[in-house]
Design a protein around this motif. Sequence first.
Motif, PDB file in Angstrom:
ATOM      1  N   SER A  79      53.578  33.441  27.580  1.00 28.12           N
ATOM      2  CA  SER A  79      54.728  33.508  28.491  1.00 28.12           C
ATOM      3  C   SER A  79      55.027  32.155  29.118  1.00 28.12           C
ATOM      4  CB  SER A  79      54.485  34.558  29.572  1.00 28.12           C
ATOM      5  OG  SER A  79      53.323  34.261  30.321  1.00 28.12           O
ATOM      6  N   CYS A  80      54.001  31.312  29.299  1.00 30.69           N
ATOM      7  CA  CYS A  80      54.239  29.955  29.820  1.00 30.69           C
ATOM      8  C   CYS A  80      55.013  29.116  28.805  1.00 30.69           C
ATOM      9  CB  CYS A  80      52.917  29.283  30.166  1.00 30.69           C
ATOM     10  SG  CYS A  80      52.195  29.826  31.725  1.00 30.69           S
ATOM     11  N   VAL A  81      54.676  29.280  27.526  1.00 27.05           N
ATOM     12  CA  VAL A  81      55.431  28.575  26.476  1.00 27.05           C
ATOM     13  C   VAL A  81      56.895  29.026  26.470  1.00 27.05           C
ATOM     14  CG1 VAL A  81      55.655  28.235  23.985  1.00 27.05           C
ATOM     15  CG2 VAL A  81      53.395  28.215  25.042  1.00 27.05           C
ATOM     16  N   ILE A  82      57.103  30.341  26.583  1.00 29.49           N
ATOM     17  CA  ILE A  82      58.468  30.881  26.617  1.00 29.49           C
ATOM     18  C   ILE A  82      59.217  30.347  27.826  1.00 29.49           C
ATOM     19  CG2 ILE A  82      59.812  33.009  26.855  1.00 29.49           C
ATOM     20  CD1 ILE A  82      57.501  34.440  25.365  1.00 29.49           C
ATOM     21  N   CYS A  83      58.553  30.356  28.990  1.00 27.10           N
ATOM     22  CA  CYS A  83      59.178  29.848  30.215  1.00 27.10           C
ATOM     23  C   CYS A  83      59.560  28.382  30.074  1.00 27.10           C
ATOM     24  CB  CYS A  83      58.224  30.035  31.390  1.00 27.10           C
ATOM     25  SG  CYS A  83      58.789  29.257  32.930  1.00 27.10           S
ATOM     26  N   ASN A  84      58.649  27.574  29.526  1.00 27.74           N
ATOM     27  CA  ASN A  84      58.931  26.147  29.369  1.00 27.74           C
ATOM     28  C   ASN A  84      60.135  25.905  28.470  1.00 27.74           C
ATOM     29  OD1 ASN A  84      58.247  23.476  27.561  1.00 27.74           O
ATOM     30  ND2 ASN A  84      57.711  23.222  29.716  1.00 27.74           N
ATOM     31  N   ASP A  85      60.218  26.659  27.379  1.00 31.26           N
ATOM     32  CA  ASP A  85      61.334  26.492  26.443  1.00 31.26           C
ATOM     33  C   ASP A  85      62.662  26.848  27.101  1.00 31.26           C
ATOM     34  OD1 ASP A  85      62.084  25.865  23.693  1.00 31.26           O
ATOM     35  OD2 ASP A  85      62.718  27.971  23.591  1.00 31.26           O
ATOM     36  N   ILE A  86      62.668  27.953  27.855  1.00 35.38           N
ATOM     37  CA  ILE A  86      63.907  28.409  28.499  1.00 35.38           C
ATOM     38  C   ILE A  86      64.325  27.450  29.613  1.00 35.38           C
ATOM     39  CG2 ILE A  86      64.916  30.227  29.934  1.00 35.38           C
ATOM     40  CD1 ILE A  86      63.179  32.222  28.374  1.00 35.38           C
ATOM     41  N   MET A  87      63.376  27.090  30.476  1.00 39.79           N
ATOM     42  CA  MET A  87      63.722  26.271  31.639  1.00 39.79           C
ATOM     43  C   MET A  87      64.071  24.839  31.237  1.00 39.79           C
ATOM     44  SD  MET A  87      63.748  28.517  33.843  1.00 39.79           S
ATOM     45  CE  MET A  87      64.248  27.432  35.182  1.00 39.79           C
ATOM     46  N   ALA A  88      63.435  24.311  30.183  1.00 37.81           N
ATOM     47  CA  ALA A  88      63.814  22.980  29.704  1.00 37.81           C
ATOM     48  C   ALA A  88      65.262  22.989  29.222  1.00 37.81           C
ATOM     49  CB  ALA A  88      62.882  22.541  28.586  1.00 37.81           C
ATOM     50  N   TYR A  89      65.658  24.066  28.539  1.00 39.96           N
ATOM     51  CA  TYR A  89      67.050  24.185  28.093  1.00 39.96           C
ATOM     52  C   TYR A  89      67.997  24.310  29.285  1.00 39.96           C
ATOM     53  CZ  TYR A  89      71.277  26.150  26.065  1.00 39.96           C
ATOM     54  OH  TYR A  89      72.578  26.373  25.720  1.00 39.96           O
ATOM     55  N   MET A  90      67.615  25.121  30.283  1.00 44.26           N
ATOM     56  CA  MET A  90      68.471  25.345  31.456  1.00 44.26           C
ATOM     57  C   MET A  90      68.696  24.040  32.231  1.00 44.26           C
ATOM     58  SD  MET A  90      69.210  28.719  31.880  1.00 44.26           S
ATOM     59  CE  MET A  90      69.169  29.192  33.602  1.00 44.26           C
TER      60      MET A  90
END
Length: 263
Positions: free
Chosen positions: A215-226
């Motif tokens: 979930s940390c990997v998923i969060c990082n991918d989403i928030m970096a895009y945002m």
Amino acid sequence: LQESESENKLDGETASDSESKSEFGGSPPVPMSDDTPEVLNRALSNLSSRWKNWWVRGILTLAMITFFFIIIYLGPMVLMTIVMCVQIKCFHEIITIGYNVYHSYDLPWFRTLSWYFLLCVNYFFYGETVTDYFFTLVQREEPLRILSKYHRFISFALYLTGFCMFVLSLVKKHYRLQFYMFGWTHVTLLIVVTQSHLIIHNLFEGMIWFIVPISCVICNDIMAYMFGFFFGRTPLIKLSPKKTWEGFIGGFFATVLFGLLVS
């Protein structure tokens, strides 16, 4: 002109396609076919390409997160099965790259030996795991007790058999290439199989050790895009011109905060 440039920006991209072309000296990119579902295309037809991309990514992200939670709900055995499937697929993809080079010389047994070594390594790793976590069951069943007692010897014998098969497959004037491909197989095993085994080992220690890192990997991918989408101005690396420092830093701090909260 400003509107056209803003529409071409994704993840905070600051360089246009023509600038990327001159910078890397390559030919102009070939137009990609649009794989967006027709329903989404019609619903988002009035938006600019930049915001259309935003909505498409957002909808697909929510769908994938929902699927992720469904898999977690189904339990650890389903997760382990999926990890195994991903492991086999990754191994196949990497070995196929090597095989495309190797096959051109009509040298024998490379693909067969690669899959044989994958079987040997999985037998060793999962045998160790079963012995550790299901010791009572293993000791109760006679065949399992014998396999457990001689597990490492059997694993060594299986690997030694594969190595002998490799030596027998050597062809004069192609030794260097064959040893290169032998190393290719083992590095692939080290990267793919060891990693998947450690993930499954974490699952045996508790679901949290799988859920939190993923979930940390998923969060990082989403928030970096945002952060890159809304605040991105400074290119991060030429290899991926759409990535920005703002997205990288924002994703980092958001992931640290998320990891503290979710754990």
